[in-house]
Design a protein around this motif. Structure first.
Motif, mmCIF file in Angstrom:
data_model
loop_
_atom_site.group_PDB
_atom_site.id
_atom_site.type_symbol
_atom_site.label_atom_id
_atom_site.label_comp_id
_atom_site.label_asym_id
_atom_site.label_seq_id
_atom_site.Cartn_x
_atom_site.Cartn_y
_atom_site.Cartn_z
ATOM 1 N N ALA A 174 86.245 -57.315 53.289
ATOM 2 C CA ALA A 174 85.252 -56.402 52.720
ATOM 3 C C ALA A 174 85.941 -55.300 51.921
ATOM 4 C CB ALA A 174 84.385 -55.799 53.823
ATOM 5 N N SER A 175 87.062 -54.772 52.450
ATOM 6 C CA SER A 175 87.804 -53.731 51.729
ATOM 7 C C SER A 175 88.238 -54.239 50.370
ATOM 8 C CB SER A 175 89.056 -53.307 52.496
ATOM 9 O OG SER A 175 88.722 -52.733 53.722
ATOM 10 N N LEU A 176 88.634 -55.500 50.351
ATOM 11 C CA LEU A 176 89.120 -56.060 49.087
ATOM 12 C C LEU A 176 88.019 -56.031 48.029
ATOM 13 C CD1 LEU A 176 91.689 -57.283 47.940
ATOM 14 C CD2 LEU A 176 90.747 -59.532 48.456
ATOM 15 N N LYS A 177 86.779 -56.224 48.489
ATOM 16 C CA LYS A 177 85.661 -56.204 47.530
ATOM 17 C C LYS A 177 85.286 -54.769 47.165
ATOM 18 C CE LYS A 177 83.644 -60.593 48.857
ATOM 19 N NZ LYS A 177 83.515 -60.919 50.264
ATOM 20 N N THR A 178 85.171 -53.903 48.194
ATOM 21 C CA THR A 178 84.609 -52.572 47.929
ATOM 22 C C THR A 178 85.653 -51.548 47.485
ATOM 23 O OG1 THR A 178 84.859 -51.986 50.254
ATOM 24 C CG2 THR A 178 82.734 -52.906 49.607
ATOM 25 N N ARG A 179 86.930 -51.815 47.770
ATOM 26 C CA ARG A 179 87.960 -50.831 47.455
ATOM 27 C C ARG A 179 89.082 -51.434 46.607
ATOM 28 N NH1 ARG A 179 89.455 -47.157 52.302
ATOM 29 N NH2 ARG A 179 89.190 -45.612 50.660
ATOM 30 N N ALA A 180 88.718 -52.443 45.823
ATOM 31 C CA ALA A 180 89.722 -53.189 45.048
ATOM 32 C C ALA A 180 90.521 -52.283 44.124
ATOM 33 C CB ALA A 180 89.050 -54.294 44.249
ATOM 34 N N ASP A 181 89.866 -51.248 43.588
ATOM 35 C CA ASP A 181 90.563 -50.359 42.642
ATOM 36 C C ASP A 181 91.767 -49.687 43.299
ATOM 37 O OD1 ASP A 181 88.620 -49.140 44.281
ATOM 38 O OD2 ASP A 181 88.570 -47.349 43.015
ATOM 39 N N ARG A 182 91.651 -49.374 44.609
ATOM 40 C CA ARG A 182 92.754 -48.740 45.328
ATOM 41 C C ARG A 182 93.687 -49.777 45.948
ATOM 42 N NH1 ARG A 182 92.989 -44.594 48.063
ATOM 43 N NH2 ARG A 182 95.115 -45.077 47.510
ATOM 44 N N LEU A 183 93.058 -50.866 46.447
ATOM 45 C CA LEU A 183 93.839 -51.844 47.211
ATOM 46 C C LEU A 183 94.718 -52.730 46.342
ATOM 47 C CD1 LEU A 183 91.664 -53.408 50.051
ATOM 48 C CD2 LEU A 183 94.017 -52.616 50.217
ATOM 49 N N GLN A 184 94.155 -53.203 45.234
ATOM 50 C CA GLN A 184 94.900 -54.189 44.452
ATOM 51 C C GLN A 184 96.245 -53.665 43.960
ATOM 52 O OE1 GLN A 184 93.729 -57.457 44.402
ATOM 53 N NE2 GLN A 184 95.872 -57.755 43.777
ATOM 54 N N PRO A 185 96.321 -52.402 43.458
ATOM 55 C CA PRO A 185 97.634 -51.899 43.041
ATOM 56 C C PRO A 185 98.644 -51.861 44.195
ATOM 57 C CG PRO A 185 95.877 -50.489 42.205
ATOM 58 C CD PRO A 185 95.232 -51.464 43.140
ATOM 59 N N LEU A 186 98.149 -51.561 45.407
ATOM 60 C CA LEU A 186 99.056 -51.523 46.558
ATOM 61 C C LEU A 186 99.523 -52.946 46.912
ATOM 62 C CD1 LEU A 186 100.351 -49.592 48.584
ATOM 63 C CD2 LEU A 186 98.314 -49.836 50.023
ATOM 64 N N ILE A 187 98.601 -53.898 46.871
ATOM 65 C CA ILE A 187 98.971 -55.301 47.135
ATOM 66 C C ILE A 187 100.006 -55.758 46.099
ATOM 67 C CG2 ILE A 187 98.118 -57.692 47.160
ATOM 68 C CD1 ILE A 187 95.386 -56.539 48.118
ATOM 69 N N ASP A 188 99.763 -55.411 44.835
ATOM 70 C CA ASP A 188 100.699 -55.800 43.761
ATOM 71 C C ASP A 188 102.066 -55.154 43.987
ATOM 72 O OD1 ASP A 188 98.616 -57.198 42.685
ATOM 73 O OD2 ASP A 188 98.147 -55.714 41.116
ATOM 74 N N ALA A 189 102.056 -53.884 44.429
ATOM 75 C CA ALA A 189 103.322 -53.183 44.652
ATOM 76 C C ALA A 189 104.099 -53.830 45.806
ATOM 77 C CB ALA A 189 103.057 -51.704 44.950
#
Ligand SMILES: Nc1ncnc2c1ncn2[C@@H]1O[C@H](COP(=O)(O)OP(=O)(O)OP(=O)(O)O)[C@@H](O)[C@H]1O
Ligand SMILES: O=P(O)(O)OC[C@H]1O[C@H](OP(=O)(O)OP(=O)(O)O)[C@H](O)[C@@H]1O
Length: 220
Positions: free
Chosen positions: A198-213
């Motif tokens: 759910a976080s991945l859907k609702t907070r992707a703007d914050r999460l995706q850069p951290l996952i990429d990092a």
């Protein structure tokens, strides 16, 4: 939940915490407190948008699955056992290649494991890795009585509780110190980044850069 809430990363103290620090550093995040000395279970980071929570290694998937943490880091051993009870709940985008070891079968020095297997003997196997152990011996067609333990598996063959154990091995030092020998490798283990769906859907703007990092730091 408010979008102002910081992202929460669940880690276990000890080797996973220590081996995650350089990855966080590479992502530009500093952690100034140690869970060992501070005894705190919620740790701030240099990024006000990211905090750490410190939980037992086996509890990391549970915190992430229920969304109490947006993401976490856990060994494949732990994830495999967790998935037995909770299929399909976690997104696992990155193998971080940290906390590397192997899941192995080990026996007392002098115990003829191959002969016991060849004779079709029923083996008593002590482990905390119930699913991996059952699947391994089922694949081999070996009948076992599984004894569930929560730690110090190395003791079991020494005091007659089990013929064999299934445990993690890295340097082999713990087995040697207890006069045990590895007789079979089951699977290579490392730790993965896990993310709440759910976080991945609702907070992707914050999460995706951290996952990429994390992906970039672990590939470096
Ligand atoms: N000797 C080792 N070398 C490298 N990695 C290891 C080793 N032992 C365990 N690991 C990996 O590190 C993870 C965390 O291990 P750790 O010892 O911190 O917790 P634990 O004691 O296994 O778990 P819990 O506290 O929940 O009982 C394990 O799940 C495994 O993936
Ligand atoms: O092959 P080695 O390098 O000796 O590592 C293997 C040991 O590491 C792990 O224990 P850990 O050190 O994490 O202790 P704990 O799980 O009992 O807390 C594992 O359960 C083995 O006992």
């Amino acid at each position: 939940m408010s979008s102002a809430r910081p992202l929460t990363l669940a880690l276990s103290k000890g080797r996973i915490f220590e081996e995650t620090l350089p990855l966080l550093q590479a992502a530009g995040v500093q952690v100034t407190e140690s869970p060992e000395s501070s005894r705190k279970l919620i740790l701030p980071t240099s990024d006000p948008g990211l905090r750490l929570i410190i939980v037992r290694a086996t509890d990391v998937p549970t915190y992430v699955q229920y969304g109490a943490a947006d993401l976490g880091i856990a060994g494949k051993d732990v994830l495999f056992e967790h998935a037995a009870q909770n299929p399909g709940g976690l997104y696992q985008p990155v193998d971080l290649d940290i906390a590397r070891c192997k899941l192995c079968v080990a026996v007392r020095e002098g115990f003829d494991y191959q002969a016991a297997v060849a004779q079709g003997s029923r083996l008593r196997v002590a482990t905390k890795y119930v699913r991996a152990t059952r699947e391994h011996f089922a694949r081999k067609g070996v009948y076992i009585d599984l004894i569930k333990l929560y730690g110090s598996m190395e003791l079991a063959p020494l005091v007659g509780l089990a013929d064999a154990i299934v445990d993690l091995v890295s340097t082999g030092g713990t087995l040697r110190a207890n006069h045990l020998v590895p007789v079979e490798d089951i699977v290579d283990i490392s730790s993965r980044l896990i993310v709440n769906q759910a976080s991945l859907k609702t907070r992707a703007d914050r999460l995706q850069p951290l996952i990429d990092a994390f992906a970039q730091a672990s590939a470096a």
